[in-house]
Write a protein that holds these residues in place. Structure first.
Motif, PDB file in Angstrom:
ATOM      1  N   TRP A  41       7.028  -1.502   4.580  1.00  0.00           N
ATOM      2  CA  TRP A  41       6.879  -1.731   3.136  1.00  0.00           C
ATOM      3  C   TRP A  41       7.056  -3.197   2.774  1.00  0.00           C
ATOM      4  O   TRP A  41       6.662  -3.622   1.692  1.00  0.00           O
ATOM      5  CB  TRP A  41       7.878  -0.904   2.335  1.00  0.00           C
ATOM      6  CG  TRP A  41       7.965   0.558   2.634  1.00  0.00           C
ATOM      7  CD1 TRP A  41       9.097   1.315   2.617  1.00  0.00           C
ATOM      8  CD2 TRP A  41       6.902   1.475   2.962  1.00  0.00           C
ATOM      9  NE1 TRP A  41       8.820   2.623   2.919  1.00  0.00           N
ATOM     10  CE2 TRP A  41       7.478   2.754   3.142  1.00  0.00           C
ATOM     11  CE3 TRP A  41       5.520   1.339   3.138  1.00  0.00           C
ATOM     12  CZ2 TRP A  41       6.734   3.875   3.474  1.00  0.00           C
ATOM     13  CZ3 TRP A  41       4.773   2.459   3.490  1.00  0.00           C
ATOM     14  CH2 TRP A  41       5.367   3.702   3.643  1.00  0.00           C
ATOM     15  N   HIS A  42       7.672  -3.988   3.658  1.00  0.00           N
ATOM     16  CA  HIS A  42       7.862  -5.413   3.404  1.00  0.00           C
ATOM     17  C   HIS A  42       6.672  -6.258   3.857  1.00  0.00           C
ATOM     18  O   HIS A  42       6.562  -7.427   3.458  1.00  0.00           O
ATOM     19  CB  HIS A  42       9.121  -5.919   4.124  1.00  0.00           C
ATOM     20  CG  HIS A  42      10.413  -5.406   3.557  1.00  0.00           C
ATOM     21  ND1 HIS A  42      10.986  -4.229   3.985  1.00  0.00           N
ATOM     22  CD2 HIS A  42      11.231  -5.907   2.594  1.00  0.00           C
ATOM     23  CE1 HIS A  42      12.118  -4.028   3.321  1.00  0.00           C
ATOM     24  NE2 HIS A  42      12.290  -5.032   2.471  1.00  0.00           N
ATOM     25  N   LEU A  47       1.712  -4.740   0.755  1.00  0.00           N
ATOM     26  CA  LEU A  47       1.467  -5.376  -0.537  1.00  0.00           C
ATOM     27  C   LEU A  47      -0.009  -5.264  -0.906  1.00  0.00           C
ATOM     28  O   LEU A  47      -0.357  -5.026  -2.075  1.00  0.00           O
ATOM     29  CB  LEU A  47       1.890  -6.843  -0.489  1.00  0.00           C
ATOM     30  CG  LEU A  47       3.395  -7.113  -0.325  1.00  0.00           C
ATOM     31  CD1 LEU A  47       3.646  -8.601  -0.153  1.00  0.00           C
ATOM     32  CD2 LEU A  47       4.177  -6.566  -1.516  1.00  0.00           C
ATOM     33  N   ALA A  48      -0.886  -5.393   0.085  1.00  0.00           N
ATOM     34  CA  ALA A  48      -2.320  -5.246  -0.159  1.00  0.00           C
ATOM     35  C   ALA A  48      -2.645  -3.828  -0.610  1.00  0.00           C
ATOM     36  O   ALA A  48      -3.467  -3.621  -1.523  1.00  0.00           O
ATOM     37  CB  ALA A  48      -3.109  -5.600   1.097  1.00  0.00           C
ATOM     38  N   TYR A  49      -2.004  -2.840   0.009  1.00  0.00           N
ATOM     39  CA  TYR A  49      -2.241  -1.447  -0.401  1.00  0.00           C
ATOM     40  C   TYR A  49      -1.796  -1.243  -1.855  1.00  0.00           C
ATOM     41  O   TYR A  49      -2.505  -0.613  -2.646  1.00  0.00           O
ATOM     42  CB  TYR A  49      -1.484  -0.486   0.514  1.00  0.00           C
ATOM     43  CG  TYR A  49      -1.695   0.968   0.154  1.00  0.00           C
ATOM     44  CD1 TYR A  49      -2.683   1.717   0.784  1.00  0.00           C
ATOM     45  CD2 TYR A  49      -0.926   1.589  -0.837  1.00  0.00           C
ATOM     46  CE1 TYR A  49      -2.896   3.050   0.443  1.00  0.00           C
ATOM     47  CE2 TYR A  49      -1.138   2.904  -1.191  1.00  0.00           C
ATOM     48  CZ  TYR A  49      -2.118   3.632  -0.545  1.00  0.00           C
ATOM     49  OH  TYR A  49      -2.338   4.939  -0.891  1.00  0.00           O
ATOM     50  N   CYS A  50      -0.626  -1.768  -2.208  1.00  0.00           N
ATOM     51  CA  CYS A  50      -0.124  -1.599  -3.572  1.00  0.00           C
ATOM     52  C   CYS A  50      -1.069  -2.220  -4.596  1.00  0.00           C
ATOM     53  O   CYS A  50      -1.286  -1.657  -5.674  1.00  0.00           O
ATOM     54  CB  CYS A  50       1.267  -2.213  -3.691  1.00  0.00           C
ATOM     55  SG  CYS A  50       2.542  -1.358  -2.738  1.00  0.00           S
ATOM     56  N   ARG A  51      -1.635  -3.365  -4.247  1.00  0.00           N
ATOM     57  CA  ARG A  51      -2.588  -4.003  -5.165  1.00  0.00           C
ATOM     58  C   ARG A  51      -3.873  -3.189  -5.274  1.00  0.00           C
ATOM     59  O   ARG A  51      -4.473  -3.097  -6.353  1.00  0.00           O
ATOM     60  CB  ARG A  51      -2.907  -5.423  -4.701  1.00  0.00           C
ATOM     61  CG  ARG A  51      -1.717  -6.379  -4.760  1.00  0.00           C
ATOM     62  CD  ARG A  51      -2.164  -7.823  -4.581  1.00  0.00           C
ATOM     63  NE  ARG A  51      -2.853  -8.045  -3.312  1.00  0.00           N
ATOM     64  CZ  ARG A  51      -2.262  -8.414  -2.185  1.00  0.00           C
ATOM     65  NH1 ARG A  51      -0.946  -8.587  -2.146  1.00  0.00           N
ATOM     66  NH2 ARG A  51      -2.965  -8.617  -1.090  1.00  0.00           N
ATOM     67  N   LEU A 217      -7.853   0.262   3.925  1.00  0.00           N
ATOM     68  CA  LEU A 217      -6.602  -0.283   4.456  1.00  0.00           C
ATOM     69  C   LEU A 217      -5.922   0.711   5.386  1.00  0.00           C
ATOM     70  O   LEU A 217      -5.380   0.327   6.435  1.00  0.00           O
ATOM     71  CB  LEU A 217      -5.674  -0.663   3.300  1.00  0.00           C
ATOM     72  CG  LEU A 217      -6.113  -1.881   2.481  1.00  0.00           C
ATOM     73  CD1 LEU A 217      -5.331  -1.959   1.175  1.00  0.00           C
ATOM     74  CD2 LEU A 217      -5.923  -3.157   3.291  1.00  0.00           C
ATOM     75  N   MET A 218      -5.956   1.984   5.030  1.00  0.00           N
ATOM     76  CA  MET A 218      -5.357   2.997   5.898  1.00  0.00           C
ATOM     77  C   MET A 218      -6.041   3.042   7.258  1.00  0.00           C
ATOM     78  O   MET A 218      -5.399   3.256   8.292  1.00  0.00           O
ATOM     79  CB  MET A 218      -5.411   4.369   5.216  1.00  0.00           C
ATOM     80  CG  MET A 218      -4.430   4.503   4.058  1.00  0.00           C
ATOM     81  SD  MET A 218      -4.733   5.968   3.027  1.00  0.00           S
ATOM     82  CE  MET A 218      -4.488   7.300   4.215  1.00  0.00           C
ATOM     83  N   ALA A 219      -7.354   2.814   7.283  1.00  0.00           N
ATOM     84  CA  ALA A 219      -8.066   2.744   8.557  1.00  0.00           C
ATOM     85  C   ALA A 219      -7.577   1.564   9.394  1.00  0.00           C
ATOM     86  O   ALA A 219      -7.414   1.677  10.616  1.00  0.00           O
ATOM     87  CB  ALA A 219      -9.569   2.641   8.306  1.00  0.00           C
ATOM     88  N   ARG A 220      -7.329   0.442   8.726  1.00  0.00           N
ATOM     89  CA  ARG A 220      -6.832  -0.732   9.456  1.00  0.00           C
ATOM     90  C   ARG A 220      -5.443  -0.483  10.018  1.00  0.00           C
ATOM     91  O   ARG A 220      -5.119  -0.948  11.119  1.00  0.00           O
ATOM     92  CB  ARG A 220      -6.804  -1.949   8.519  1.00  0.00           C
ATOM     93  CG  ARG A 220      -8.184  -2.395   8.061  1.00  0.00           C
ATOM     94  CD  ARG A 220      -8.077  -3.567   7.096  1.00  0.00           C
ATOM     95  NE  ARG A 220      -9.246  -3.657   6.241  1.00  0.00           N
ATOM     96  CZ  ARG A 220      -9.332  -4.425   5.169  1.00  0.00           C
ATOM     97  NH1 ARG A 220      -8.301  -5.176   4.823  1.00  0.00           N
ATOM     98  NH2 ARG A 220     -10.431  -4.445   4.434  1.00  0.00           N
TER      99      ARG A 220
END
Length: 321
Positions: A41-42, A47-51, A217-220
């Protein structure tokens, strides 16, 4: 946001606040990798997922550097509406480096910087939570709003893990394992499986619930081995999935969707065994005592059926004048 040299010092060194964007990703993530109190989470990927999950969110994350340019602390920080939140939930708590984390300098530096950013960006409140094993959120010195999370000790034998399941789950798992083929994403390809999961999720929900970039992003994360996914097939057709974040020695049950009742029990059970096989130590099934609606309470009931063990989530809330 005001990111400037603050009047706090450790020894003879003044501390300098810089935006996350001003820190090379490799340096930020290397700090997280080396820090026993930090988790996925850090990292910048989260952070990219949250955005992507909240396109209106403003990323105000920052790092604390000493005068030699060495990272001494990081603070993931997103503004959603008039609050500091991440995906609608508390921000993950800031962490300092191993030498400084028990020292007195850094909470004051970080807290002052957060207050300055809040004032400059019209933020009324913020919420923070640590990882369950790391209790440093008291420095916020505001209202405690914590709850618990369900955890599984993966160092147990498979027999003991099975004994820890709610009794009614065992027959459901046996039945689903007979009716469905359950396989990991590596057997069907990361990108392919994520596209399949996206379709399953939309069909189960009756709509697309979030932007395609979150799935990209989940794929990455799968490709980077920061996650695993398991899919259930019946007569060659996908019927459900679970997606689990894996980082350091900890796993977190992140996402799931199923078109058939009860197949999720078998998927999650197989995910637990897969994480044990990877050598991970703890599987976090998810929060309990935090839901505010019937759907959330049903999800929490499902989670509690996998383990009686709990750890506190020491979340706190701070308001800003």
């Amino acid at each position: 946001a005001p990111y400037e040299r603050l009047g706090h010092a450790r020894g003879s060194r003044a501390m300098r606040i810089v935006t996350c964007a001003a820190v090379p990703e490799r340096d930020w993530n290397a700090f997280v990798d080396a820090n026993e109190s930090a988790w996925f989470w850090h990292r910048t990927e989260w952070l990219a997922y949250c955005r992507a999950y909240r396109p209106d969110a403003v990323d105000l994350s920052f790092a604390v550097l000493d005068d030699a340019g060495v990272i001494r602390a990081i603070c993931p920080l997103l503004k959603e509406g008039d609050a500091f939140l991440m995906c609608g939930e508390p921000c993950i708590v800031p962490v300092a480096d191993q030498l400084d984390r028990v020292d007195v300098w850094w909470p004051g530096v970080v807290a002052d910087a957060i207050a300055a950013v809040a004032k400059a960006n019209n933020v009324a409140r913020g919420q923070w939570r640590p990882m369950p094993w790391y209790g440093w959120s008291y420095w916020i010195q505001e209202r405690y709003i914590g709850w618990e999370t369900v955890v599984i000790d993966l160092r147990q034998s498979e027999k003991d893990l099975w004994s820890g399941l709610r009794r009614s789950y065992r027959s459901l798992i046996h039945r689903a394992e007979e009716e469905y083929e359950i396989c990991q994403h590596a057997l069907v390809g990361g990108g392919i499986s994520v596209r399949t999961m996206q379709r399953l999720h939309a069909e189960a929900a009756g709509r697309e619930t979030r932007l395609a970039e979150t799935w990209n992003l989940m794929a990455r994360y799968l490709d980077a081995r920061h996650a695993i996914a398991l899919l259930a097939f019946k007569s060659g057709e996908p019927r459900g999935f679970v997606y689990v974040y894996t980082y350091k020695d900890w796993a977190y049950y992140g996402h799931a969707a199923c078109l058939d009742p009860n197949v999720n029990h078998a998927l999650l059970w197989q995910a637990i065994l897969a994480c044990k096989a990877l050598g991970l130590c703890t599987f976090e099934v998810g929060w309990t005592g935090h839901a505010t609606d019937e759907k959330g309470q049903a999800i929490e009931h499902f989670r509690r059926g996998f383990s009686d063990a709990r750890m506190p989530v020491g979340a706190v809330e701070r308001t800003f004048p």
